[in-house]
Design an enzyme around this catalytic site. Structure first.
Site, short mmCIF file in Angstrom:
data_model
loop_
_atom_site.label_atom_id
_atom_site.label_comp_id
_atom_site.label_asym_id
_atom_site.label_seq_id
_atom_site.Cartn_x
_atom_site.Cartn_y
_atom_site.Cartn_z
N GLN A 1 38.29 -30.27 32.79
CA GLN A 1 39.35 -29.35 33.20
C GLN A 1 40.69 -29.78 32.61
OE1 GLN A 1 39.06 -26.45 35.26
NE2 GLN A 1 41.10 -26.14 34.40
N ARG B 1 38.89 -23.50 28.81
CA ARG B 1 37.74 -24.38 29.06
C ARG B 1 36.76 -24.27 27.90
NH1 ARG B 1 36.47 -25.98 34.21
NH2 ARG B 1 35.00 -27.29 33.09
N ARG C 1 27.13 -32.38 36.68
CA ARG C 1 28.06 -32.08 37.78
C ARG C 1 27.37 -32.51 39.06
NH1 ARG C 1 31.76 -26.88 39.36
NH2 ARG C 1 32.92 -27.78 37.63
N ASP D 1 45.19 -27.30 43.78
CA ASP D 1 43.75 -27.06 43.81
C ASP D 1 43.39 -26.80 45.28
OD1 ASP D 1 41.04 -26.97 43.15
OD2 ASP D 1 40.79 -29.13 43.06
N HIS E 1 37.59 -34.78 37.20
CA HIS E 1 37.11 -33.56 36.54
C HIS E 1 37.75 -33.52 35.15
CE1 HIS E 1 35.57 -29.69 35.88
NE2 HIS E 1 36.31 -28.96 36.69
N CYS F 1 42.88 -25.01 38.63
CA CYS F 1 41.61 -25.05 37.89
C CYS F 1 40.69 -23.90 38.27
CB CYS F 1 40.92 -26.39 38.12
SG CYS F 1 40.40 -26.69 39.82
N1 NVA Z 1 38.36 -29.97 43.67
C1 NVA Z 1 37.41 -28.90 43.45
C2 NVA Z 1 37.42 -28.49 42.02
C3 NVA Z 1 36.50 -27.35 41.69
C4 NVA Z 1 36.51 -26.98 40.24
C5 NVA Z 1 36.03 -29.36 43.88
O1 NVA Z 1 35.66 -30.51 43.60
O2 NVA Z 1 35.33 -28.58 44.52
N1 CP Z 2 37.39 -25.17 37.36
C1 CP Z 2 36.06 -25.29 37.40
O1 CP Z 2 35.48 -26.33 37.09
O2 CP Z 2 35.42 -24.16 37.79
P1 CP Z 2 33.88 -24.02 38.14
O3 CP Z 2 33.65 -24.77 39.43
O4 CP Z 2 33.68 -22.54 38.31
O5 CP Z 2 33.05 -24.60 37.03
#
Ligand code: NVA
Ligand code: CP
Length: 300
Positions: free
Chosen positions: A134, A284, A104, A216, A131, A256
């Site tokens: 998800q 998940r 990540r 989101d 992502h 998500c």
């Molecule tokens: N769009 C958000 C998703 C978090 C799971 C981010 O990238 O922070």
């Molecule tokens: N939806 C998701 O990826 O959540 P986290 O950022 O908590 O892993």
């Protein structure tokens, strides 16, 4: 062995994705019935995270535990990555000791650099671009509740971010109709005019006859400095009861998470009978177990 990476939904064929979702539903039933299934004994999954996470980390760690394997959580703060060791060198070293790696991070290109030197499968646990994990859970949740998503209408309302891009990929892999409501200057980076996607800045148009409404956060990880400006820009795109009422009567709502209550979505909608966010979050775990099995057991 050629690496089986999962960096975007396009890395797995339509047929394999469909089977993976069905397998996730089966694995969910098995764990609820107390069936012990440990195909990843003595295997280690490394989680290299340069951003916060609740769901992604917990689901991968618990999934590996169900499968009899181990995990190793590595944040940039505690590894030499945080002190500038090249990504490629890190990839060579870590992949020589573990069986699979979830990353990540911010730039998608960094994951590609990592993959170029990794000798084991790499899973994208979220980048600025997409992502995909998800979306496995989202598709699983829709299919569990409503059956096949093929030909159904999905409305994405809000920022044109990594999740929005992932829905663009999903619309191709799962054959659903996608409409996206996002401000005029926020065209999603994976949007292509040739695709059969409705792009508008009017959420009322996007949501008409939708079977699934998704949103989101307006401020993704890494965009904290733009918070005030973004909140103003995206305000007209809040998902609220008025918007939900324009969708199909039996439409469902997904997010998500983490959600910013009463910003991108009202608490009424999040807590309504249309909202399936808790099932989506739990899935998940099951969807990623199916992914790990696909990459490390079936496709090996
Ligand atoms: N769009 C958000 C998703 C978090 C799971 C981010 O990238 O922070
Ligand atoms: N939806 C998701 O990826 O959540 P986290 O950022 O908590 O892993």
């Amino acid at each position: 062995m050629k690496n089986n990476n999962f960096l975007t939904l396009l890395d797995i064929s339509k047929m394999d994705l469909k089977n993976l979702i069905l397998r996730a539903i089966e694995l969910k039933k098995m764990i609820k019935q107390g069936v012990v299934y440990t195909p990843l004994q003595n295997k280690t999954l490394a989680l290299i995270f340069d951003k916060s996470s609740t769901r992604t980390r917990v689901s991968f760690e618990v999934g590996m535990s169900h499968f009899g394997g181990n995990t190793l959580f590595l944040s940039h703060r505690d590894t030499q990555l945080g002190r500038g060791e090249p990504i490629e060198d890190t990839a060579k070293v870590i992949s020589s000791m573990v069986d699979c790696i979830v990353i990540r991070t911010h730039e998608h290109n960094d994951v590609l650099k990592f993959c170029s030197k990794s000798s084991v499968p790499v899973i994208n646990g979220l980048t600025e671009l997409v992502h995909p994990c998800q979306l496995l859970a989202d598709m699983m949740t829709f299919i569990e509740l409503k059956g096949d998503i093929k030909g159904k209408k999905v409305a994405w309302i809000g920022d044109s971010n990594n999740m929005c891009n992932s829905y663009i990929n999903a619309s191709k892999q799962f054959d659903f109709n996608l409409s996206i409501a996002t401000p005029k200057n926020f065209k999603p980076s994976l949007y292509n005019e040739k695709d059969n996607i409705l792009l508008t800045d009017d959420p009322e148009i996007a949501v008409k006859n939708a079977d699934l409404i998704v949103t989101d956060v307006w401020v993704s990880m890494g965009q904290e400095e733009e918070e005030e400006e973004r909140k103003k820009i995206f305000k007209p795109l809040q998902v609220n009861n008025a918007i939900m009422n324009l969708a199909n009567k039996d439409a469902i709502f997904m997010h998500c998470m983490p959600a910013h209550r009463d910003e991108e979505v009202t608490s009424d909608v999040l807590d309504s009978k249309f909202s399936v966010i808790w099932q989506e979050a739990e899935n998940r775990l099951h969807a990623q177990k199916a992914l790990l099995e696909y990459l490390l057991v079936k496709n090996n």
